[in-house]
Design a protein around this motif. Structure first.
Motif, PDB file in Angstrom:
ATOM      1  N   LYS A 237       0.852  -1.184   0.000  1.00  0.00           N
ATOM      2  CA  LYS A 237       0.000   0.000   0.000  1.00  0.00           C
ATOM      3  C   LYS A 237       0.884   1.228   0.000  1.00  0.00           C
ATOM      4  O   LYS A 237       1.683   1.450   0.917  1.00  0.00           O
TER       5      LYS A 237
ATOM      6  N   TYR B 197       0.483   5.324  -0.425  1.00  0.00           N
ATOM      7  CA  TYR B 197      -0.473   6.427  -0.474  1.00  0.00           C
ATOM      8  C   TYR B 197      -0.062   7.434  -1.553  1.00  0.00           C
ATOM      9  O   TYR B 197       1.098   7.473  -1.960  1.00  0.00           O
TER      10      TYR B 197
ATOM     11  N   ALA C 118       2.990   2.299   3.345  1.00  0.00           N
ATOM     12  CA  ALA C 118       2.480   1.775   4.613  1.00  0.00           C
ATOM     13  C   ALA C 118       2.768   0.290   4.752  1.00  0.00           C
ATOM     14  O   ALA C 118       3.063  -0.188   5.841  1.00  0.00           O
ATOM     15  N   ASN C 119       2.651  -0.452   3.658  1.00  0.00           N
ATOM     16  CA  ASN C 119       2.931  -1.887   3.635  1.00  0.00           C
ATOM     17  C   ASN C 119       3.713  -2.197   2.370  1.00  0.00           C
ATOM     18  O   ASN C 119       3.410  -1.662   1.312  1.00  0.00           O
TER      19      ASN C 119
ATOM     20  N   GLY D 120       2.335  -0.138   9.932  1.00  0.00           N
ATOM     21  CA  GLY D 120       1.384  -0.509   8.889  1.00  0.00           C
ATOM     22  C   GLY D 120       0.338  -1.523   9.321  1.00  0.00           C
ATOM     23  O   GLY D 120      -0.404  -2.031   8.486  1.00  0.00           O
TER      24      GLY D 120
ATOM     25  N   THR E 177      -2.496  -1.143  11.141  1.00  0.00           N
ATOM     26  CA  THR E 177      -3.860  -0.659  10.934  1.00  0.00           C
ATOM     27  C   THR E 177      -4.189  -0.600   9.452  1.00  0.00           C
ATOM     28  O   THR E 177      -5.293  -0.977   9.037  1.00  0.00           O
ATOM     29  N   THR E 178      -3.251  -0.181   8.652  1.00  0.00           N
ATOM     30  CA  THR E 178      -3.484  -0.140   7.200  1.00  0.00           C
ATOM     31  C   THR E 178      -3.795  -1.540   6.681  1.00  0.00           C
ATOM     32  O   THR E 178      -4.734  -1.727   5.896  1.00  0.00           O
TER      33      THR E 178
ATOM     34  N   ARG F 102      -7.271  -2.484   7.696  1.00  0.00           N
ATOM     35  CA  ARG F 102      -8.247  -1.732   6.901  1.00  0.00           C
ATOM     36  C   ARG F 102      -8.368  -2.317   5.491  1.00  0.00           C
ATOM     37  O   ARG F 102      -9.449  -2.328   4.905  1.00  0.00           O
ATOM     38  N   ILE F 103      -7.279  -2.840   4.963  1.00  0.00           N
ATOM     39  CA  ILE F 103      -7.320  -3.514   3.657  1.00  0.00           C
ATOM     40  C   ILE F 103      -8.130  -4.798   3.769  1.00  0.00           C
ATOM     41  O   ILE F 103      -8.973  -5.089   2.922  1.00  0.00           O
TER      42      ILE F 103
ATOM     43  N   GLU G 295      -9.774   0.119   2.675  1.00  0.00           N
ATOM     44  CA  GLU G 295      -8.744   0.657   1.789  1.00  0.00           C
ATOM     45  C   GLU G 295      -8.404  -0.412   0.762  1.00  0.00           C
ATOM     46  O   GLU G 295      -8.536  -1.606   1.029  1.00  0.00           O
TER      47      GLU G 295
END
Length: 92
Positions: A12, A14, A20-21, A43, A45-46, A49-50, A55
């Motif tokens: 990920k 941005y 983030a990942n 990363g 939480t990201t 969220r994926i 996200e």
């Protein structure tokens, strides 16, 4: 072995260039408890969220019980019995 959830090379990035990942892979075994731990900003939480469709990954794939899925919203995740308990209170 079939896994309940697989993340394969999830990346990920941005729009502002923050990564983030980067190539994150995890296989969640059926009937086992797993934990994702790390420092603030790692990363976690990201990634969650994926998994919950909040996200979209920049690249990589997600499989649920061996089938590739596209999680475009939390509604898609919930339909696949994927839930999320948020770290911070979220209003509906």
């Amino acid at each position: 072995m079939m896994y309940a959830l697989e993340a394969i090379n999830i990346t990920k990035v941005y729009p502002n260039g923050i990564v983030a990942n980067k190539n994150v892979s995890i296989s969640v075994e059926i009937g086992k408890i797993h934990a994702i731990v790390g420092e603030n900003g790692a990363g976690k939480t990201t990634l969650m969220r994926i998994f919950f469709g909040m996200e979209k990954p920049t690249s990589g794939e997600i499989k649920v019980f061996g089938k590739k899925v596209n999680l475009n919203s939390p509604k898609d995740a919930i339909a696949l019995n994927i839930g999320m308990v948020h770290q911070h209170f979220m209003l509906v």
